[in-house]
Design a protein around this motif. Structure first.
Motif, short mmCIF file in Angstrom:
data_model
loop_
_atom_site.label_atom_id
_atom_site.label_comp_id
_atom_site.label_asym_id
_atom_site.label_seq_id
_atom_site.Cartn_x
_atom_site.Cartn_y
_atom_site.Cartn_z
N UNK A 199 38.91 41.37 43.31
CA UNK A 199 38.35 41.73 42.01
C UNK A 199 39.38 41.55 40.90
N UNK A 200 40.64 41.80 41.20
CA UNK A 200 41.66 41.88 40.15
C UNK A 200 41.44 43.15 39.35
N UNK A 201 42.49 43.63 38.69
CA UNK A 201 42.37 44.88 37.92
C UNK A 201 41.27 44.74 36.87
N UNK A 260 47.09 42.19 41.04
CA UNK A 260 46.86 41.12 40.08
C UNK A 260 45.83 41.52 39.03
N UNK A 261 46.00 41.05 37.82
CA UNK A 261 45.01 41.32 36.77
C UNK A 261 43.75 40.49 37.00
N UNK A 262 43.95 39.22 37.33
CA UNK A 262 42.82 38.32 37.59
C UNK A 262 42.64 38.18 39.10
N UNK A 263 41.43 37.89 39.55
CA UNK A 263 41.19 37.80 41.00
C UNK A 263 42.01 36.70 41.68
N UNK A 281 42.70 42.48 45.27
CA UNK A 281 43.00 41.07 45.03
C UNK A 281 41.75 40.27 44.67
#
Lengths: 432, 432
Positions: free
Chosen positions: A321-323, B47-50, A319
């Motif tokens: 860092x995010x992907x 999530x893609x973004x943090x 969470x």
């Protein structure tokens, strides 16, 4: 120590940790101590009366730090990375406080359920085939093991139990001993089917080996301990092609995905293969939900009975860092290894010894093993950077692994200048 | 997240942890959730973004805590204790920051050497025979394993390798397979030789079994996973008499000695028996000191390759409690179990089902298994306290284990009043 003392000391420790990691570049990466250095610095037995916290915190710099190899120094290029990130450390603090032992669903439902969901999240990041995911009612799923060795052992034991059951069903007259005697485990010269070997980060061809295993009814376990983290990037995902033929798959987020040790991710297509091999049901571990449909009791998935709330680390890291942040991290390391590779290639005294795919560069001086052993010894004695060697087809080779979370191009440049200097000394000494 | 953000968030987490543990008595000890509660509360993928740290810390109370079984609540009397103390948590923060992987001496000398010395300290606290200690040049020594299961597996594999070597030396014509087929592992109905079983904390008679094992050349492994911690008190040390006959001995400081999980202490008399079974020496793990006399490379002592700096927890706990503080802690728990025992004995509806030696009381209503099952179900449904059952000679029995670091006489009194109330309800329902 009570809660209010912990508030004070805990915050001091947070500062100590932040100071240590902020200043790690200034510490010598490899220690000066000789074997046996520590025992004379400590009393022969534990104190009868309590020591103060001040005594202990002072002893860290006096006794412990002089003997630490600083794995998170940006000048540490040895072995493979071990993950470290602030979000994972925060999660570990919470994990320690909750301090549950998640051997069954009832022992702490959140501990079990977050693990199952986090393993699905991670499986999706890697685009694992659906069959490996737990979902709401899948037959597969993931589990956090302590290490890749444990995952391999679990796969081996599950495979063994499965084949024994199958053969006993086919030929009821066979004893278990008679079957076990005939069993064969195939492995490559580096282990099971491996993606990213420790020696040189080479890859087995799963698209060749996979269909054969499936046709012959062999359990296929794939170990991608180091490399697995890279498969979250689309440009590296092709290295995992063929995983669809596997029965079990494992890699270590605790190596390269910013989740502190220990966190070894293992998936199976049929959870019943694992739980069938290891079922353990004493009365004191039974709970009202265990036979009521879809429930996970992770004690059946592993060798130890006890287990910490390790999925918190994954949750915090994914969470925070995010992907995209995780992908950027992998890409930066791969880019740095290619930068080092190209520096080596520009120097005609050196050669690259294996294809550079991810974060590891295997290189050596063109010449004898002896001169390369001398070079490594000179580098590691200088203690400005730290490397370890490997053998590739009888050649003594130096491994340069991008390890630290904070390593930058500047550190790689400094390391290379230093290696060149050491090489010049070694070559000059040789000519004499 | 950088170091300065970690300073801020780390201190918030310290406060969260202190608040959680200070207020734990106010939380319901066992959660209300049903299997599958968590998945719908989380997104289907990472999530893609943090996400922000605030989001995450808020989700702990919203998503995690509703599903936590609070093992450190003073109303938790289930299973066996799992250790938790502030000094151990402080040490774990440091352990995470150093983040070394101590598979060899060179991988971090302090990690290996502190472990050897701490295992000697602990061995001395238990008055283990000298042969189990490493000292400066002993043949024995200790190692931290992840769990008692791993320690048992290590002992089993070491015993197997040792006997194979012995028989092959005596009869070189024997194949390894022929030998393995004949091997027998003896165990009690609770496992290996056990001091303090999980079911009812019973003790095997080592003074009987030990000499037989020695005479017959059998490897004797003793598991005192829970009870071992008590042997630091002189008045309980006699329970360990006979350990001098053992080849290996193991107990879990992570159960009852205030060292957070995982920390399973294992000693062997001959370290060569372990390292002979598991030697692993690839080039990248070799180091200049390994063949130079007395050095410990702990990777040969365990199944996993990786290992954390777990001895820091022992060092912090032993120093901040002192031996006397640890003894006082054990004694308080034993006293509380006897207090509960005497409450039970005063009520003629109940019976005590096994001798109360340490911190576990096995008790039941005089009467059918059914009425006791109903009682346990009523207790665990009320969720004011939490217990688990066991079976003793076909009798369904309730286990009351003193677990929490903060449990006091008042909690035991409350628990007993509550149990009596539940029992009255059950008995009344039965009469109808």
């Amino acid at each position: 120590m009570n809660a209010s003392e912990f508030r004070k000391r805990g915050k001091e420790m947070v500062d100590y940790v932040a100071n240590y990691l902020e200043g790690i570049e200034g510490r010598q990466v490899y220690p000066d101590v000789e074997p046996g250095y520590l025992r004379p610095l400590l009393p022969a037995a534990a104190p009868q009366e309590p020591d103060t916290f001040e005594d202990i915190i002072n002893d860290i710099e006096k006794i412990i730090m002089p003997g630490v190899t600083h794995w998170h120094s940006p000048y540490f290029f040895a072995y493979f990375p071990t993950a470290s990130s602030y979000p994972a450390m925060l999660a570990d603090m919470l994990c320690g406080a909750i301090g549950c032992i998640g051997f069954s669903w009832a022992a702490s439902p959140a501990c079990t359920e977050l693990e199952t969901v986090m393993m699905d999240w991670l499986g999706k990041m890697l685009e694992l085939p659906e069959a490996f995911l737990a979902g709401k009612a899948g037959e597969g799923g993931g589990v956090i093991q302590g290490s890749a060795s444990e995952a391999t052992l679990m796969a081996l034991l599950a495979a063994r139990t499965k084949v024994i059951h199958r053969l006993q069903a086919e030929s009821p007259e066979l004893t278990q001993a008679a079957i076990v005697e005939k069993l064969v485990a195939y492995s490559s010269d580096q282990v099971v089917a491996t993606l990213g070997t420790t020696t040189c980060c080479s890859f087995d061809n799963l698209l060749e080996v996979g269909p054969i295993c499936n046709k012959e009814g062999l359990w296929l376990h794939i170990d991608a301990a180091y490399a697995g983290s890279a498969f979250i990037c689309p440009e590296f995902r092709h290295l995992l092609n063929g995983v669809e033929f596997a029965d079990s798959f494992n890699f270590n987020p605790h190596k390269w995905l910013l989740v502190n040790f220990d966190c070894s991710a293992m998936w199976v297509k049929k959870r019943a293969d694992l739980t069938g091999a290891f079922r353990l049901d004493p009365t004191y571990l039974k709970h009202s939900h265990q036979d009521s449909g879809f429930i996970t009791d992770y004690r059946h998935w592993q060798i130890p009975l006890g287990r910490r709330f390790r999925s918190l680390k994954m949750w915090f890291v994914f969470r925070m860092y995010g992907v995209k942040g995780l992908q950027a991290y992998i890409r930066k390391h791969v880019q740095l290894s290619h930068e080092f590779e190209s520096l080596v290639r520009q120097d005609p005294r050196f050669e690259i010894c294996a294809e550079v795919t991810l974060g590891l560069v295997c290189f050596r001086l063109k010449g004898s093993n002896k001169v390369n052993e001398a070079l490594l010894q000179r580098i590691n004695s200088a203690k400005k950077i730290h490397l370890v060697p490997c053998h590739l087809r009888d050649k003594f080779v130096l491994r340069f692994a991008i390890c630290s979370r904070t390593v930058e191009s500047a550190h790689v440049q400094v390391a290379w200048e230093h290696i060149k200097e050491m090489a010049a000394d070694v070559l000059q000494a040789e000519r004499k």
